[in-house]
Design an enzyme around this catalytic site. Sequence first.
Site, PDB file in Angstrom:
ATOM      1  N   ASP A 336      24.078 -27.356 123.898  1.00 45.68           N
ATOM      2  CA  ASP A 336      25.060 -26.698 124.239  1.00 45.68           C
ATOM      3  C   ASP A 336      26.026 -26.183 123.164  1.00 45.68           C
ATOM      4  OD1 ASP A 336      25.955 -29.311 123.812  1.00 45.68           O
ATOM      5  OD2 ASP A 336      27.094 -29.432 125.476  1.00 45.68           O
ATOM      6  N   ASP A 628      26.893 -32.579 126.964  1.00 48.56           N
ATOM      7  CA  ASP A 628      28.063 -33.673 127.210  1.00 48.56           C
ATOM      8  C   ASP A 628      28.747 -33.365 128.555  1.00 48.56           C
ATOM      9  OD1 ASP A 628      29.227 -31.003 126.808  1.00 48.56           O
ATOM     10  OD2 ASP A 628      30.516 -31.791 125.335  1.00 48.56           O
ATOM     11  N   ASP A 632      24.956 -30.656 132.236  1.00 49.95           N
ATOM     12  CA  ASP A 632      23.624 -31.001 131.322  1.00 49.95           C
ATOM     13  C   ASP A 632      22.679 -32.141 131.758  1.00 49.95           C
ATOM     14  OD1 ASP A 632      24.532 -28.936 129.451  1.00 49.95           O
ATOM     15  OD2 ASP A 632      26.153 -30.657 128.972  1.00 49.95           O
TER      16      ASP A 632
END
Length: 898
Positions: A336, A628, A632
């Site tokens: 990410d 995080d 996810d």
Amino acid sequence: MELKKIYTGLNAQEVAENRKKYGENLLTPPAQTPLWKRFITKFKDPLIIILLVAGVLSIAISFYEYHGLHEGTEVFFEPVGIFIAILLATGMAFFFEEKANRAFAILNQVDDDEPVEVIRDGNPKKIAKRDIVVDDIVLLNTGAEAPADGKLLEAISLHIDESTLTGEPICHKSTHEEDFDKDATFPSDYVLRGTKVMEGHGVFRVEKVGDNTENGKVFVASQIDNSVKTPLTEQLERLGNLITWSSYTIAVIILIARIAMFFLSYDFTWVHFLQYLLDSIMICVTLIVVAVPEGLPMAVTLSLAYSMRRMLKTNNLVRKMHACETMGATTVICTDKTGTLTQNQMRVYKIEVDCSSEEHKALAKEGIAVNSTASLDLSDAQHPTVLGNPTEGALLLWLHEKGYDYRQLRADVEIIDELPFSTERKCMGTLVRSGLLPGKTILYVKGATDIIRYYCSDIMGNRSWDDITAQLLKWQNQAMRTLGFAYMIIPDSSEFKLHEGVISQILDSIKDGNNGLTFQGIVAIADPVRKEVPDAVRECLDAGIDVKIVTGDTPGTAKEIGRQVGIWTEKDCDRCVITGPEFEALSDKELSERVNSLKIIARARPMDKKRLVEALQAKHHVVAVTGDGTNDAPALKAAHVGLSMGDGTSVAKEASDITIIDNSFSSIGRAVMWGRSLYQNIQRFILFQMTVNVAACLIVLVGALLGTQSPLTVTQMLWVNLIMDTFAAMALASLPPSEAVMQNKPHDRKEFIINPSMSRQIIGVGGLFFILLLGLLYMLEYAPINSMTDLLTWYPTGPRELTNHELSIFFTVFVMLQFWNMFNARAFATGKSTFHFKGCKGFGIIVLVIFIGQIIIVQFGGKMFNVTPLCLTDWIAIIVVTSLVLWVGELLRLINRK
């Protein structure tokens, strides 16, 4: 808060009905596997299964020898040793993983008792989050967290942080269709459970609760165990199959050969044949037991446990053991953006405000301080955190870094009127009686430059609008947020009455830039890339690992961040970038064709990342995922290795295998280095162990075919196993990682763990040891040898019984050959001399323990080990002669290096 509309909400009966119909606002917790079941799973390892079979067969042999051949209780040492090895390997794996789980203290993902403001029976009231039901009317204020999913009924300057679901920190929300962001991941008039109000306020009607919310769907998806096999698991299964079938094949050959020999050598009687057949079967079973490397599971466990402990020092908290090695096989990292590649904190990239005079400087810093809704938490003066709008907070951080106290600047002014930011005006203003310029009333305005410029009649610093526009365009092309600043000193003779609402009147009165504001300057604000990330990404790319960005941010921002960290280059085409909706529209076939070339997925939704992982796995990639946020979690669970961030959500941590404590991408590179080094350590142990096994199995094979007994007793074999299994595992597992492994490409997961180079060494060295030992055994059996010097004048006298002294020589030579070969195994694939001991203190200590242990056993073992003490001359001769194994290995390594 003041409501423009009157809401009655639900009554008690409707609440009960909706709770029964749609369920409670609770996330279903994952089912906890009982402790004993978690322990049993450790016995599913293929090598452990082989060991269990070998242990049962060994018990059968021992009972036969004890009851049928009337031998002593020492015959049970072998099966006891095997089961100790099993318990140590499984027990250690279980202990370290459970310890990691305890260290992995996961906080409850939601505080179900958190109070939420709702309207019921026409009255505002606070209830626990768990008590929210569908159709409840919920009030949202700055700092509040949305307790469920629902549609907005009102939105006043409402900005919500959706980063836990989309990666996008600030999303503008509105109930007016003309203000909707068509590119937004979720509708602009919709709020989601777990997202936080950063600015403004609103009212929404609950449509989904609990597991039916987007947050809940992600949480449930993250609990799905795809049972993805790790590369190490696959390799150990292949190795286990090789060992099993090889030993079975040799055992069958022995059985057939011995039966044939019986019919050629004996007068046939059924009684003699059955006795001979039983003995032959026991020899075959013994060979199978000898062939199984009891120490391999131990070596793997020790290597993984050692790596777990040491990786923690590099900010990698490993929760699942096999994740250590799997990182070394990783071919793709799906990362990410926010918080991993970037700092997840908006910062001023550059500010161009005229401060050429003290008055201009005062206007700049006072305007930034007072014309803001954000504030800073300065409890940690070295690392202040932003409260409120991150963009405005970035300006306050800039002030703080310049040594100005925004709190004092605010305290020194008298605020007359404030104009909050709105999508209609795209600017905000604050009218104050200045503290830095006493006696002056000043209007400070901040917002979109293309809007503010039409309120301005002058520019500070003699700049032109063309220069300003060019600079803004340059920053915007770099995916930065830009703002313009302006001010106006309100004269005492002003026609406007200075009261609430006057700012709107002043701005509305300005026509065509006449008598307008003075433009102060511009600023570029961005979530900066972490300083260490470009080098860390380059390290991964050089190591043959592809890196892909998956983010909820815009394509422009994602591409710019990709460019800054080195993932996106000028050579890349537009097909390398795709948005979430476009990604979702791809068929499985189309995705399979494009997945390798994709570099960036922007505006990604939670399940997009999981689908990407699965598509890459279908292409036989070993996939690691960083994340995080709650969004996810499904991808973290589906990946071969899930890497959560230390300050990420607890849902993400729960779904991951490793937590990067410092949130740094460079720590991922360290994890890859550890994983690759660990794989090499396991290869080194396999090389060493299989060489021993080849020599031992060939001795048993030839002995069985020649009808001779093994020259090594059970207790001696137990010591050999202890050296070659437990001690060697400890020595080779504790070797430190090498940065040189990062210059290699990931090993192919289809490539057998025993590579061609290892095969040559195992067969060549193992065969050589067998020939040397067989020759020594022949010399000992066909002539009396009282010391090693007698071998120099050896002359055959015919078959005879081996003395304890001769067996002690054979036993010591066998052990010392393996002892020196351990050094060769240590140097395998390093390209260095085996005497490179930097960071190898543990190896040196264990080698010393083995050497001293061998001396003690031979000198003082007596009847227990069936040995007699050797003289100093014998020890020197054995050490010098067997050390040729090391010196020849060193010579070959020197030739290869040159």
